[in-house]
Design a protein around this motif. Structure first.
Motif, mmCIF file in Angstrom:
data_model
loop_
_atom_site.group_PDB
_atom_site.id
_atom_site.type_symbol
_atom_site.label_atom_id
_atom_site.label_comp_id
_atom_site.label_asym_id
_atom_site.label_seq_id
_atom_site.Cartn_x
_atom_site.Cartn_y
_atom_site.Cartn_z
ATOM 1 N N ARG A 6 0.837 -1.210 0.000
ATOM 2 C CA ARG A 6 0.000 0.000 0.000
ATOM 3 C C ARG A 6 0.868 1.255 0.000
ATOM 4 N NH1 ARG A 6 -2.311 3.391 -1.357
ATOM 5 N NH2 ARG A 6 -4.166 4.457 -0.565
ATOM 6 N N GLU A 33 3.966 1.561 -1.133
ATOM 7 C CA GLU A 33 4.628 1.672 -2.441
ATOM 8 C C GLU A 33 3.719 2.374 -3.440
ATOM 9 O OE1 GLU A 33 7.426 1.003 -3.900
ATOM 10 O OE2 GLU A 33 8.572 -0.338 -2.593
ATOM 11 N N ALA A 34 2.440 1.995 -3.450
ATOM 12 C CA ALA A 34 1.496 2.613 -4.374
ATOM 13 C C ALA A 34 1.317 4.092 -4.065
ATOM 14 C CB ALA A 34 0.154 1.884 -4.302
ATOM 15 N N ALA A 35 1.247 4.426 -2.770
ATOM 16 C CA ALA A 35 1.062 5.826 -2.376
ATOM 17 C C ALA A 35 2.281 6.668 -2.729
ATOM 18 C CB ALA A 35 0.777 5.909 -0.878
ATOM 19 N N ALA A 39 4.464 6.041 -5.120
ATOM 20 C CA ALA A 39 4.505 6.180 -6.580
ATOM 21 C C ALA A 39 3.528 7.255 -7.044
ATOM 22 C CB ALA A 39 4.182 4.842 -7.235
ATOM 23 N N GLU A 40 2.362 7.296 -6.425
ATOM 24 C CA GLU A 40 1.349 8.292 -6.798
ATOM 25 C C GLU A 40 1.803 9.703 -6.405
ATOM 26 O OE1 GLU A 40 -3.340 9.353 -5.832
ATOM 27 O OE2 GLU A 40 -2.494 7.428 -5.224
ATOM 28 N N ALA A 41 2.472 9.815 -5.255
ATOM 29 C CA ALA A 41 2.934 11.134 -4.784
ATOM 30 C C ALA A 41 4.040 11.685 -5.655
ATOM 31 C CB ALA A 41 3.395 11.028 -3.333
ATOM 32 N N GLY A 42 4.865 10.800 -6.233
ATOM 33 C CA GLY A 42 5.956 11.241 -7.083
ATOM 34 C C GLY A 42 7.014 11.993 -6.293
ATOM 35 N N ALA A 77 -1.283 17.059 -0.617
ATOM 36 C CA ALA A 77 -1.221 15.994 -1.614
ATOM 37 C C ALA A 77 -0.290 14.868 -1.199
ATOM 38 C CB ALA A 77 -0.775 16.578 -2.957
ATOM 39 N N ARG A 78 0.738 15.176 -0.405
ATOM 40 C CA ARG A 78 1.744 14.183 -0.052
ATOM 41 C C ARG A 78 1.621 13.674 1.390
ATOM 42 N NH1 ARG A 78 5.959 13.841 -3.413
ATOM 43 N NH2 ARG A 78 7.592 13.720 -1.827
ATOM 44 N N ALA A 118 0.812 9.909 2.030
ATOM 45 C CA ALA A 118 1.934 9.002 1.768
ATOM 46 C C ALA A 118 2.895 9.010 2.947
ATOM 47 C CB ALA A 118 2.655 9.401 0.483
#
Length: 344
Positions: A186, A188-190, A192-195, A283-284, A287
């Motif tokens: 979970r 890892e996905a967050a 990656a989405e946050a960049g 936004a971050r 994460a």
């Protein structure tokens, strides 16, 4: 290690130390009393009291969490950089030579106060003010503190390294491993989405904002101590760490509910009061909630392995007693609900 060894080493360091005496403004270091203040995982702390009643803190470093060759020098630099905040001890003396007792030593001003009490809303608001004041200090380009290029990804790598020792140990429990692997997926996905972003990576962070690092004095004013692991990064990292259940149960039985977390974030930004932009904070933030919770769990897994052996330079009874709670199924389930699944 004998429980009295750190105290003996501290006394040996102080006795006959003219450099220390001059830095503290005392006639002779031999006249300083040396009393234990508290021992963590990497440092032993002592109160030095002069004949005129003035008090100082002596920190003796045994290991570096950041794998630094000059841990006390690094912490000294952080305190110096944050001096204008009025929220941290004054850096008074540093000795990285390790000549006298084989360890680096730092002396700083003594700040009176008691640990942050989560049951007192005024103290929790003050903690928000402390973090806001610390994060608002302009960071000089030559401050010397680490600046992770991709802090979210770096946190995940740290977690992977910490968990590896546990996963390969006979102490590893299948249920713990499976749950933590679910956390990793979970997070890892967050991440990656946050960049990646450099928009808000301009603040000095404590990175370990546990309740015992906040001192509240008799007037209600707060300060922040224990700066062994600071970095320059995003404010969201510190705020998420402070609010994480893995943080709050370290010193207390308190866990923020959703309303409490939202209230703290509101108090924090009210305290920032426009001194810096909110940028990508929101936004971050989610994460960072995940990576900070994962750090708490994987650090505990790693510590379970280390405490099972005898090689750790400093061992702490409080830590030893708390570790089983961090890998209990009830607590892991709570983390999934509060930090990883959005309450689902």
């Amino acid at each position: 290690m004998d429980d009295h060894t750190p105290l003996r080493e501290a006394r040996a360091y102080v006795d006959g130390n003219g450099e220390l005496a001059r830095a503290l403004g005392v006639e002779s270091s031999d006249a300083l009393s040396v009393e234990p203040l508290g021992q963590g995982e990497h440092n032993a702390n002592f109160v030095l009291t002069a004949a005129d009643g003035r008090r100082f803190v002596l920190r003796v470093n045994y290991t570096s969490q950041l794998d630094l060759s000059d841990q006390v020098g690094y912490e000294f630099s952080a305190l110096a950089a944050l001096a204008s905040s009025g929220r941290v001890p004054r850096a008074l003396f540093v000795d990285s030579s390790c000549r006298r007792i084989g360890h680096g030593v730092l002396a700083e001003s003594y700040l009176p106060g008691t640990w942050l009490d989560f049951a007192d809303p005024a103290q929790v608001r003050e903690a928000a003010c402390v973090l806001a004041d610390v994060h608002s200090v302009p960071v000089a380009g030559d401050c010397g503190l680490l600046r992770p290029e991709d802090p979210l990804r770096d946190q995940l790598k740290t977690c992977e390294a910490l968990f590896c020792a546990y996963a390969e140990s006979p102490l590893c429990e299948t249920r713990v491993a499976r749950t933590v692997e679910r956390f990793f997926a979970r997070a890892e996905a967050a991440v990656a989405e946050a960049g990646r972003t450099d928009a808000d990576a301009t603040h000095i962070l404590n990175t370990e904002a546990v309740p015992s690092h906040f001192l509240i004095d008799s007037t209600g004013r707060g300060s922040m101590v224990d700066w062994e692991k600071p970095v320059v990064g995003e404010a969201a990292q510190d705020v998420a760490y402070f609010l994480s259940p893995t943080t709050t149960i370290w010193d207390t039985d308190f866990i923020f509910d959703a309303a409490g977390r939202a209230r703290f974030i509101e108090d924090y930004w009210r305290s920032v009061d426009g001194r810096f932009s909110r940028d990508a904070f929101d936004a971050r933030f989610s994460a960072y909630v995940m990576t900070n919770a994962l750090i708490g769990v994987t650090w505990s897994c790693n510590a379970l392995v280390e405490y099972h052996g005898t090689d750790r330079p400093l061992q702490n009874d409080k830590t030893r007693n708390l570790l089983p709670r961090y890998v209990s199924q009830d607590f892991l389930d709570l983390l999934w609900r509060d930090c990883f699944s959005g309450g689902r």
